[in-house]
Design an enzyme around this catalytic site. Structure first.
Site, PDB file in Angstrom:
ATOM      1  N   GLU A 144     -10.537  -2.097   4.016  1.00  0.00           N
ATOM      2  CA  GLU A 144      -9.394  -2.314   4.905  1.00  0.00           C
ATOM      3  C   GLU A 144      -9.844  -2.317   6.362  1.00  0.00           C
ATOM      4  OE1 GLU A 144      -6.455   0.780   4.916  1.00  0.00           O
ATOM      5  OE2 GLU A 144      -5.001  -0.428   6.034  1.00  0.00           O
ATOM      6  N   GLU A 153      -9.061   7.640  16.776  1.00  0.00           N
ATOM      7  CA  GLU A 153      -9.666   8.950  17.059  1.00  0.00           C
ATOM      8  C   GLU A 153     -10.402   9.463  15.813  1.00  0.00           C
ATOM      9  OE1 GLU A 153      -6.615   8.070  17.795  1.00  0.00           O
ATOM     10  OE2 GLU A 153      -6.611   8.113  19.983  1.00  0.00           O
ATOM     11  N   GLN A 184       0.818  -1.212   0.000  1.00  0.00           N
ATOM     12  CA  GLN A 184       0.000   0.000   0.000  1.00  0.00           C
ATOM     13  C   GLN A 184       0.850   1.260   0.000  1.00  0.00           C
ATOM     14  OE1 GLN A 184      -2.368   0.560   3.562  1.00  0.00           O
ATOM     15  NE2 GLN A 184      -3.992   1.556   2.411  1.00  0.00           N
ATOM     16  N   TYR A 196      -0.241   4.725   0.631  1.00  0.00           N
ATOM     17  CA  TYR A 196      -1.167   5.780   1.044  1.00  0.00           C
ATOM     18  C   TYR A 196      -0.454   6.846   1.892  1.00  0.00           C
ATOM     19  CZ  TYR A 196      -5.824   4.126  -0.448  1.00  0.00           C
ATOM     20  OH  TYR A 196      -6.930   3.801  -1.169  1.00  0.00           O
ATOM     21  N   SER A 197      -0.008   6.478   3.102  1.00  0.00           N
ATOM     22  CA  SER A 197       0.506   7.462   4.068  1.00  0.00           C
ATOM     23  C   SER A 197       1.787   8.122   3.591  1.00  0.00           C
ATOM     24  CB  SER A 197       0.761   6.788   5.417  1.00  0.00           C
ATOM     25  OG  SER A 197      -0.433   6.319   5.977  1.00  0.00           O
TER      26      SER A 197
END
Length: 401
Positions: free
Chosen positions: A244, A388, A126, A128-129
């Protein structure tokens, strides 16, 4: 909801149980049950065994090679695999990028990539981040500029799991800068062998190499590898994240860990010569997490049922609930196991995670891997979108707050 299994479901469970008992390599099962380190070959061996049986993608529709199981059958399969000590099927290909390709990909992409995901020919990871775009994913800066029939990609991704083994990576890139941050993002499929890609390991607190940085320096990606429309990749991104987060719940694995916790509690001493399992306060804590796990299982079945009925619909805010509760339960189980073994869980011996390790453990053998497992579970409430953020999603989309 009737949770009792029908005669057909019991027969299905028996078939799955018999297949796993016959085909799961005992040395791999021993690693999983013993909390040992798994390698690429362990994952791929089990993946290919299931692929030959047509069971590697329980949630896929039949038209793409799935077994066509209903939600209860999928849960039974998950339970049986986890209980037997089967490695999890890594989600990046089967559960994350594949649904995106099915929903948004063109015919050529479906024809090329989906069979290779099923067979295990391609290992996916992946992208993404980024260092400045984790929970605030829409602020990503990795750029893809169109140059004829390809894009030129530059930027950096981080927290990339098991990318050191990957053949392909799915990447969110910025293809335009005007408008809201969610606009101008595109979803690309990138061959990891493409010149200009560098994978750099990130050593974790426990010394393990599970995650990486991935750098893109003038990486040429064919326009044919764009999934969906250019600048509309945020839709793909959200669709993938729903799948996911549903998968992170890990109900079957939690059941296996709960059983392991009870076994430890029966063997560890408490005051007065009794086992820890007879300690009222500790037994109550086990009961509480078991109740929460039962509730999670029902919620998981509801989400899978809604997903199946919707066909092409991704799980909505309910996926966030699964993610939050699933990771909290995983962390509670690891905490209780550490507390059960007391000081014997404190020494961290990385070598003890190797199946071939011949050292003498401090305390019972099952205590040696627990601290590594405990530390690893700390990340679960952060990845896939922090808990969160998931609570904010539930508050906004489910409760209207």
């Amino acid at each position: 909801m009737n949770l009792a299994h029908t005669a057909e479901e019991i027969a299905f469970r028996d078939d799955v149980h018999a297949f796993i008992a016959k085909n799961l390599p005992p040395e791999i099962a021993a690693k999983v049950h013993g909390g040992k380190r798994l390698g690429r070959d362990d994952y791929m061996t089990w993946h290919k065994i299931l692929a030959r049986q047509g069971w590697v993608a329980p949630g896929w529709p039949k038209e793409f090679g799935g077994p066509g199981w209903n939600t209860v059958q999928q849960q039974i399969f998950d339970d049986e695999c986890a209980a037997a000590g089967a490695p999890r099927i890594l989600p990046f290909g089967v559960k994350m990028v594949a649904p995106v390709i099915m929903r948004f990909g063109n015919a050529a992409q479906k024809q090329h990539f989906l069979p290779r995901i099923l067979s295990g020919e391609d290992w996916w990871c992946q992208g993404y981040s980024e260092p400045g775009a984790g929970s605030d994913l829409a602020s990503l800066k990795t750029k893809a500029e169109r140059a004829g029939d390809h894009y030129v990609v530059n930027g950096q991704k981080t927290w990339n799991t098991l990318g050191q083994f990957a053949d392909w990576i799915f990447v969110l890139v910025r293809t335009a800068s005007a408008g809201r941050p969610q606009e101008g993002i595109s979803f690309l499929l990138v061959d990891m062998k493409t010149p200009g890609i560098t994978v750099r390991p990130i050593r974790m607190l426990d010394g393990e190499h599970e995650i990486n940085e991935v750098w893109f320096e003038n990486v040429k990606v064919p326009v044919a590898n764009l999934v969906g429309e250019e600048n509309k990749g945020w839709t793909c991104a959200k669709f993938l994240l729903g799948h996911e987060r549903t998968g992170i719940a890990g109900v079957g694995a939690c059941k296996r860990e709960l059983k392991h916790l009870k076994e430890i509690a029966r063997r560890e001493p408490a005051g007065g010569g009794d086992s820890l399992m007879k300690d009222v306060r500790f037994r109550d804590r086990i009961a509480q997490v078991e109740i929460e796990l039962m509730a999670l299982e029902v919620t998981n079945l509801r989400v899978l049922s809604a997903e199946a009925e919707g066909g092409k619909r991704a799980p909505g805010p309910e996926a966030s609930i699964l993610k939050v509760r699933g990771t909290e339960i995983q962390q509670s189980l690891s905490e209780l196991m550490m507390q059960a073994v007391g000081v014997y869980g404190i020494p961290y011996v990385p070598e003890a995670l190797d199946a071939e390790w011949g050292g003498v453990p401090v305390g019972a053998e099952y205590a040696a891997p627990l601290s590594g497992h405990y530390f690893n579970m700390r990340k679960t409430s952060i990845y896939g979108g922090s808990n969160e953020i998931q609570k904010n999603i539930v508050a906004q989309l489910s409760l209207g707050l």
